[in-house]
Structures are given as C-alpha cells and as structure tokens.
Design a protein around this motif. Structure first.
Motif, PDB file in Angstrom:
ATOM      1  N   ARG A  24       0.826  -1.216   0.000  1.00  0.00           N
ATOM      2  CA  ARG A  24       0.000   0.000   0.000  1.00  0.00           C
ATOM      3  C   ARG A  24       0.864   1.272   0.000  1.00  0.00           C
ATOM      4  O   ARG A  24       0.420   2.325  -0.431  1.00  0.00           O
ATOM      5  N   LYS A  25       2.096   1.147   0.482  1.00  0.00           N
ATOM      6  CA  LYS A  25       2.988   2.300   0.538  1.00  0.00           C
ATOM      7  C   LYS A  25       3.791   2.500  -0.746  1.00  0.00           C
ATOM      8  O   LYS A  25       4.504   3.494  -0.872  1.00  0.00           O
ATOM      9  N   ALA A  26       3.687   1.541  -1.690  1.00  0.00           N
ATOM     10  CA  ALA A  26       4.461   1.643  -2.934  1.00  0.00           C
ATOM     11  C   ALA A  26       3.957   2.819  -3.759  1.00  0.00           C
ATOM     12  O   ALA A  26       2.737   3.068  -3.826  1.00  0.00           O
ATOM     13  N   PRO A  27       4.867   3.576  -4.400  1.00  0.00           N
ATOM     14  CA  PRO A  27       4.436   4.721  -5.221  1.00  0.00           C
ATOM     15  C   PRO A  27       3.704   4.273  -6.486  1.00  0.00           C
ATOM     16  O   PRO A  27       3.992   3.215  -7.044  1.00  0.00           O
ATOM     17  N   GLY A  28       2.744   5.082  -6.936  1.00  0.00           N
ATOM     18  CA  GLY A  28       2.040   4.814  -8.190  1.00  0.00           C
ATOM     19  C   GLY A  28       0.971   3.753  -8.107  1.00  0.00           C
ATOM     20  O   GLY A  28       0.518   3.246  -9.131  1.00  0.00           O
ATOM     21  N   GLN A  50       8.745  -2.698 -10.589  1.00  0.00           N
ATOM     22  CA  GLN A  50       9.945  -2.549  -9.759  1.00  0.00           C
ATOM     23  C   GLN A  50       9.615  -1.899  -8.427  1.00  0.00           C
ATOM     24  O   GLN A  50      10.188  -2.253  -7.387  1.00  0.00           O
ATOM     25  N   ALA A  51       8.656  -0.982  -8.438  1.00  0.00           N
ATOM     26  CA  ALA A  51       8.237  -0.327  -7.194  1.00  0.00           C
ATOM     27  C   ALA A  51       7.638  -1.349  -6.226  1.00  0.00           C
ATOM     28  O   ALA A  51       7.874  -1.290  -5.012  1.00  0.00           O
ATOM     29  N   LEU A  52       6.876  -2.311  -6.758  1.00  0.00           N
ATOM     30  CA  LEU A  52       6.291  -3.345  -5.913  1.00  0.00           C
ATOM     31  C   LEU A  52       7.368  -4.268  -5.357  1.00  0.00           C
ATOM     32  O   LEU A  52       7.333  -4.643  -4.177  1.00  0.00           O
ATOM     33  N   VAL A  53       8.321  -4.640  -6.226  1.00  0.00           N
ATOM     34  CA  VAL A  53       9.424  -5.507  -5.786  1.00  0.00           C
ATOM     35  C   VAL A  53      10.224  -4.814  -4.678  1.00  0.00           C
ATOM     36  O   VAL A  53      10.566  -5.420  -3.660  1.00  0.00           O
ATOM     37  N   ASP A  54      10.507  -3.529  -4.869  1.00  0.00           N
ATOM     38  CA  ASP A  54      11.263  -2.770  -3.862  1.00  0.00           C
ATOM     39  C   ASP A  54      10.482  -2.647  -2.560  1.00  0.00           C
ATOM     40  O   ASP A  54      11.061  -2.729  -1.467  1.00  0.00           O
ATOM     41  N   ALA A 109       7.092  -1.267 -16.265  1.00  0.00           N
ATOM     42  CA  ALA A 109       8.290  -1.800 -15.616  1.00  0.00           C
ATOM     43  C   ALA A 109       8.578  -1.043 -14.318  1.00  0.00           C
ATOM     44  O   ALA A 109       9.008  -1.635 -13.320  1.00  0.00           O
ATOM     45  N   ALA A 110       8.310   0.277 -14.324  1.00  0.00           N
ATOM     46  CA  ALA A 110       8.572   1.092 -13.130  1.00  0.00           C
ATOM     47  C   ALA A 110       7.653   0.686 -11.985  1.00  0.00           C
ATOM     48  O   ALA A 110       8.079   0.599 -10.820  1.00  0.00           O
ATOM     49  N   HIS A 111       6.363   0.450 -12.309  1.00  0.00           N
ATOM     50  CA  HIS A 111       5.423   0.051 -11.270  1.00  0.00           C
ATOM     51  C   HIS A 111       5.790  -1.325 -10.694  1.00  0.00           C
ATOM     52  O   HIS A 111       5.712  -1.539  -9.483  1.00  0.00           O
TER      53      HIS A 111
END
Length: 835
Positions: free
Chosen positions: A541-545, A673-677, A669-671
C-alpha cells in the motif's frame, strides 16, 4: 515345421525388422516404467527407513499450538526414554547472489538445528562449519550452498512468510531430507529463531524419542502416550517409516499407471503393424504354404508354423526391448536429477515381475496380432501351389467385415452421444463408446479408404501425372493393407487431436475467465503457495504509483449450521481490481460492515438485499450481518465478501493467498519494480503482471499437453514404422509390376514419386480419420465438463490441425524414402522375372 518356421524367420529378417522394432518399443516402455518406479520406490523407502532408523517414537502435534516444553519434560521423564528432540519447520526461501529464489518454492523448507549434549544434530552431517548457535546464523544444505555459490561466513538472504533477512552462514551439511530430494532447499535456524518464525516460543511441532538400550519401542510408545496432552499423537518410528513408504508407493502408482497406459497405447498401435506384416508375409508365401499343405502338412501345422515365427519375433523383440527399458529407467532417473530433483542413491531394481510382465506382453501381443494371419494361412488350399494368383478376400468376408464395423461404430457413436447428453455422469459411457467407435472405424477403414482415395485421385493425376495415377491405384488395390497401415496413424492422431482440442478449449476458457473477471494489473503471491504475511499488504500500500490494493483473505463462516467460504477484501479497492457486477444493492456497503453475496448463493439460501444473516466465525464469535449487495459470480472470489477489517479480529493468522493491485496508468516496468522494492526484493514473493496471471492459470494445461505429446510420440513412431513396413513389403511383392513399368518408360524419378505419393495418401488418410474422430471425442468429453468450467465453448485449433495433416504428409514422404529408393534401383530384367 518348427525348423521351417525358424528358417523362414531367418530368410525374412529385413521384412520382420519393423515388427521387431514395434514390439521392442512397447516392451521397452513397459519394462522401463516398471523398473523405474520399482527403483524409485525402493530408493525412497530405503531413505525413509534410514531417516527413522534411530527414532523409537515420533510425536506430532495435531493442532496449531504445538507441543510445549512441559510436555517435553514429561516425556523425558517417562520410562525407557533416553533423549527427546524437538522439531519445528516451515517455509524458508534462499536467494542466490542475483536475488533469485533457489529451489522450486513449494519444497523450500526451514527447520531448527537441535544439538545434543555433544553439540551435534544426528540428522545432519556437516561437511563445513557447524550448526547455528544463535539468532542471525543459519546453516544450508550442500546442494543449495553450491547453487548459490555460498561459503561458510557469507551473508545469505533468507525469506520466510515475513520480511527478508540476512543471516551469517555458519555451516554446510549433507542431508537426505525429502524437501531437498524434491529439488528444494533446507535452512537450519537455531531453535529459538525457528520457533519464533514458525510456531510459538517454547513450542515444537514434532518430537523424536530415542529409547534406552533394552527398552522396546512399543513399551516406550505406551509410556509416551500416557503423558501426551490433547492435540498430540504418537507412533513408533517403524510405523512412521512404513506409513511414509506406503505414501510413496501410492504416489508413484499414479505415475506408474500413466506410463503403463501410454505403453498400452503404443502396443495397441503395434498390433496393427504386426498383424499387417504377417498378413503380407502370408500373402507373399501363398505358394510355399500351399506346397507344405500339398506334401502333407495339416492346417494346424501351418497355423503353428506362422505362430512359431511370431513367437520367435516376440522373444527377440522382448529381449532387446527389456534391455532398452532398463536403459530407459536409468535415463529417467538421471533426467530427474538433471531437473533439480535429488533422487536418493540406491541400486537398480529389476524384479521378476518386471521381467515376466515385459516378456509376457511382448510375446503375447505378437502372437495375438499374428493369430488372424496364421488362421488365414491355414486356409490356403494345396491347389494354390499351382497358381501364382494370391487368394483375395471373398465378397462374403468383406460384407461381414463391413457390417460388423458399421454396427460397432453406430453402437459406439450412440454411447458417446448418450454420455455427452448425460453431462458429468456420462464419462464412463463416453469411454466405452470411444473404444467401440475406434474399433469400428478401424474395421471400416478399408471401406472408407476407397472414397477418400477417389476424392484425391484427380488432384494426384493433375499434380504428378502418371505417377499420381499409379500411386492412387496402388493405394486402393489392397484396401485391407492400406486400412491396417492407416489405422496406426489414425489411433495416434485420435488421441493427439482429442487432447489438443480439449487443451486449447480449456486454455481459452481459463484465459477468458481471467480477462473477464480480473481488472488488476498485478497479483502478488508466495512462491511456496503459502499465505502472505499481513506486513506484505501494508508494504504494498505504501508503494508509489499504486491506485488500489486488495488482499483476498480466505476464511470460513457458518450460517445456521452451514459452512460458507468468505473472501476478506478491501472495500472500494475490490471493485477496481476485479470486474464485479452488482445485481442488487451496492458493493460500497462493504465499508459499512455489511456483506455481499454471489447471486447463486443468495438464491440457494433465499437471501436478498436488506436481510440480516446470523454469522458464526471460526473463533466461535457470533454476529448478525446485513446483506448489502448481491453480485454476479466471480470465479476468483468466494461467494461471500466482507471487509478484511471485519474479519481480522476473528482470525489469529490471516490466510492471505493473493494480493491484487491496480496501478496508476496501468502496468509498467517502473510500477513492477516499485512493488518488488516495497517487498524488500523478497525472492520468495512473486509479482505477476496480467500476462503472468493468465499463464499461471492456463500454463498447467499447456504443460500437461506437452507431456502427453511426448508420451504419445512413441505411438506415432510405431505408426511411422508401419508405413515404412507396408511400403517396403509392397515394393517387394510388386517387383515384377515395377520392372514392367520401368521397361515401358517409367524412369527412376517417377518411380520414386509413385511410391512417395502412395505413402502420403495412406498417411494423410489415417490423419484425416484420426483428426475427425479425435475432434468428435473431444466435443463429447467437453460436454461432461462444461458445467464446471465457466465460459466453456468448443474451440477447433485449425492451425494445429493443419500442422498435424502436414506432419502426416511429411511422415509419408520420410517413410517412403527407403522403399522408394529400393523400387527405383530394381534391376529391370530381374524384376520382370520375379514372381
């Protein structure tokens, strides 16, 4: 007569080669399957026995609380007990140095290192370093350490159901643990850490009890049971080893049955090749057999002579096939190791049953297939020795054959139709009908070949002139031979086409179900299939985008004594990640503590919007909840929906199998990666995009299809041998005719073309019959499963069907290479003199 039979076999070695190959392949599959499963079963059984060799009594917890230390102390004080070792385990995934998960996910295990007074755990043999002595340390099995290129002292990232943590590698050990044998990994933690991760501090999942010298396991078992609390059970180590051995045997029986089924298919196809071979041999030896009759041989002696030839062929093929089967078993064992599964060491097991089964199958199948040709040979009259004309089938025999085939086909077709109309209860009837239809079509194939060849004859004549005309005439000259050859291909392609049509149809239904029901861009799951920790939902829930996040928390509630499955979801977000259609009421009421019910469930229970439903949770608490909405059934959600917050107080550990996510502007791809991070680059958690989601639900079907294709390839290979055999023997018996054609101007090139076209016609005819029958059976089976597969609609994969037909034509061309070359190289004068 026996000497005559043996000399005949030696005189016709080349003609019988294909028959030997067909029987050999079938026997190899049977013997290889039996030896492989026996070897694997013995190896796992020995491993299990070794694992429990020093265990007198095994105690296991039957509930989630585990066994506390007070119970352990009571067992240690029991009579005849020397030591008690506590065990606790759960999921643990190890990341390699690139951050990827080592192992297959579902068998990646974590456990506790339980040292004895000497500081060693007898279950693990350390090759480097030692067991973890404190939190922050782990030990790894050698296979995992090698794959990750880890050494003692390295920092290793390990994922459990919670966040990823780094640990210092204290040691590397050898083990025969089943998880590692299955291609997974094993991580050892110190006991306190393992209990905190997987259970409760001070509690164990299992205990192993070692008896004092002289104390019997049975006595120790009774002593242990006397002090066990509710929620725990005990049995002797011997009983446990026997139970696991039985489970292994049961698990391997499914594999054994599947492989033997395909061996049976291959042998069934081989019957036609063998029968065809002996039919042609008998036809070519009409004079020889008639002379035997003329000099005093009885019908029984002639029949025995032909069956003796078949017996010799069967024995030779069985010997070679058995050797090939043993080699295949060794190869399968090696292949399992190459895929990452660690097969326990052990000897190759060749049981008397495997030998008897292999030779029994090989010899009996050959004799059975040769019986009808032998019977025909016995009927050859002595007067045939004075004529060069081979006996042809009488009109009566053809009428009887075609009538019998028509009756079988009609009965089989009626049974298949009746089974399809009966729905899920009609599968057995379809199976019976399929068998009858297949046999009936095989009997009718000589009759069916005539109109097919008549249909393609003008095309062959236009494309290849004289060669095409001769090829079509040769194919229809002996319809029984053409039919028997085409039957082998027809059987193989019936199975291949049926599986393909069903697989593609189911795949598209699953794909449609996925796209119709899901609007999420991503699905997050554990690679092990276990539940996600609730901290993962908070992190996502805290991931950007991210636009919407809704976990799907599985639970059960009871309404008036009837159990119902529930999905705990996030109000508001759930309608963004799933295509939910509200029928009555509003799904927004989920945020007000109300429930939503699928229309089928609401109708079956008589519920409607506004009703108050008495609900009992798993923890025993009760509530009265209002039905705020009804919605169209969604295959990915339970029929009852409620807010996760409403469900949380009643679930000790939330069972969150998936988290569904909608990102702003769609997947990128950015989204991703944001979830993975956000998840801390956790190797044990899988982030799937929409295509991955579709593949995860439909991929199993394609995998199963590919396995089936591989196993059915042997049946098709035998069918190809049948085409080669037919053409080779046809060329042999038509030497004089081919010589005459060559003498009047048919050159070598056109002679080869004639033989090739004949092979193509036979192969394509068999393929057409197989494709038609396979499609019909796939439709019928589909009618029995469509009620349980939403959106099921028969799909004909024309591209694959086209490939099958093209491959059949190619098979004909390849199968004709040797016979065509032989025909073209015949000496004209020698051929003209041949009889």
């Amino acid at each position: 007569m026996l000497r005559t039979a043996l000399r005949t076999v030696l005189a016709h070695k080349a003609r019988l080669l294909m028959t030997v190959l067909a029987v050999m392949l079938g026997v190899a599959f049977v013997s290889g399957t039996l030896v492989f499963t026996d070897t694997l079963g013995r190896a796992f059984q020995n491993q299990t026995s070794k694992s429990y060799k020093d265990v007198s009594v095994a105690v296991s917890s039957t509930d989630d609380t585990g066994i506390d230390t007070r119970t352990v102390e009571k067992i240690e004080a029991a009579g005849g007990v020397t030591t008690v070792t506590g065990r606790v385990d759960g999921f643990a995934g190890v990341a390699d140095k690139d951050g990827k998960l080592i192992g297959n996910g579902w068998s990646n295990t974590g456990a506790n290192f339980a040292p004895d007074k000497n500081g060693k755990d007898p279950s693990y043999d350390f090759t480097d370093g030692g067991g973890p002595a404190k939190g922050g340390q782990i030990a790894l099995d050698k296979a995992t350490a090698d794959k990750g290129e880890y050494h003692v002292g390295d920092r290793v990232r390990v994922a459990t159901n919670g966040p990823v943590k780094e640990y210092a590698l204290s040691g590397i050990f050898d083990t025969e643990d089943g998880a590692v044998s299955a291609g997974g990994s094993l991580v050892l933690f110190d006991t306190d850490t393992a209990q905190r991760l997987y259970l409760t501090p001070g509690h164990f999942k299992d205990l192993t009890v070692v008896a004092a010298p002289g104390a019997s396991d049975t006595r120790v078992l009774s002593e242990v049971k006397a002090v066990l609390p509710d929620g725990a059970d005990a049995q002797t180590g011997t009983q446990l080893a026997d139970d696991q051995a039985a489970d292994i045997k049961s698990g391997l029986s499914g594999l054994n049955t599947m492989l033997l089924a395909f061996a049976g298919i291959a042998l069934f196809v081989g019957i036609f090749l063998i029968s065809n071979t002996f039919t042609m041999l008998v036809a070519q030896r009409t004079k020889e057999l008639a002379l035997l009759r003329a000099v005093g041989a009885s019908r029984k002696q002639v029949k025995r002579s032909v069956l003796a030839e078949a017996g010799v062929v069967g024995v030779v093929a069985s010997v070679i096939g058995f050797g090939l089967g043993v080699a295949m078993a060794v190869g399968l064992r090696g292949a399992m190791g190459a895929t990452g599964a660690k097969v326990p060491a052990g000897p190759l097991v060749v049981s008397p049953y495997s030998v008897l089964a292999a030779f029994g199958v090989g010899v009996l199948i050959t004799l059975l297939a040769a019986w009808l040709p032998a019977r025909r040979a016995a009927k050859i009259p002595p007067v045939a020795a004075m004529s060069s004309v081979h006996g042809v089938a009488t009109t009566k025999s053809l009428v009887v054959r075609n009538s019998f085939g028509a009756v079988l086909t009609l009965l089989g077709g009626a049974a298949v139709m009746a089974g399809a109309a009966a729905g899920s209860d009609g599968r057995a009837l379809i199976g019976l009908g399929a068998f009858l239809t297949l046999i009936g079509i095989i009997v009718l194939i000589p009759l069916l070949s005539r109109p097919f060849i008549a249909l393609v004859r003008p095309f062959l004549r236009r494309v290849s002139g004289v060669s095409g005309k001769l090829a079509s005439q040769n194919a229809v000259r002996n319809p029984r031979r053409t039919g028997a050859t085409a039957s082998a291909l027809a059987i193989g392609l019936t199975l291949v086409t049926g599986l393909t049509v069903l697989g593609v149809t189911l795949g598209q239904a699953v794909d449609k179900m996925t796209t119709d029901n899901i609007s999420a861009d991503y699905m997050v799951t554990m690679a092990s299939g276990d539940a996600l920790d609730s901290s993962a939902v908070t992190a996502l829930r805290k991931a950007p985008g991210i636009e919407a996040v809704s976990p799907q928390q599985a639970a059960d509630v009871s309404v008036k004594g009837k159990d119902h499955s529930v999905s705990g979801v996030t109000p508001g977000d759930i309608t963004k990640v799933f295509n939910l259609t509200s029928v009555n009421g509003s799904l927004d009421t989920l945020g007000d503590g109300q429930i939503a019910v699928a229309t089928k469930t609401a109708k079956s229970n008589g519920w409607k919007v506004g009703d108050i439903v008495p609900v009992r949770y798993d923890d025993g608490a009760s509530a009265r909840l209002k039905v705020g909405a009804t919605f169209k059934n969604n295959e990915f959600l339970s029929p009852l929906l409620m807010s996760g917050e409403l469900l949380a107080p009643h679930e000790k550990t939330p069972d969150i199998r998936e988290v569904w996510i909608k990102s702003e502007g769609g997947a990128s791809a950015a989204h991703e990666q944001a979830l993975v991070d956000a998840l801390g680059d956790n190797p044990a958690i899988s982030v799937m995009d929409r295509q991955d989601i579709r593949n995860s639900f439909g991929g199993l079907i394609n995998t199963a299809l590919n396995i089936m294709y591989g196993l059915l390839a042997m049946a098709l290979l035998i069918a190809v041998l049948g085409v080669i055999n037919t053409l080779a023997m046809s060329v042999f018996e038509r030497q004089q005719e081919i010589g005459m054609l060559r003498a009047i101007g048919l050159d070598r090139r056109r002679t080869k073309r004639m033989i090739r076209l004949e092979a193509v016609v036979i192969s394509v005819f068999g393929a057409v019959v197989g494709v038609a029958l396979g499609t019909f059976l796939a439709w019928a089976i589909g009618q029995t499963i469509k009620s349980s597969v939403p959106g099921y609609a028969l799909v004909l994969p024309w591209d694959r069907i086209g490939i099958f037909l093209v491959l059949a034509a190619l098979v004909g061309v390849l199968a004709a290479m040797w016979p065509a070359r032989s025909a073209a190289r015949l000496n004209i004068l020698t051929a003209i003199k041949a009889e």
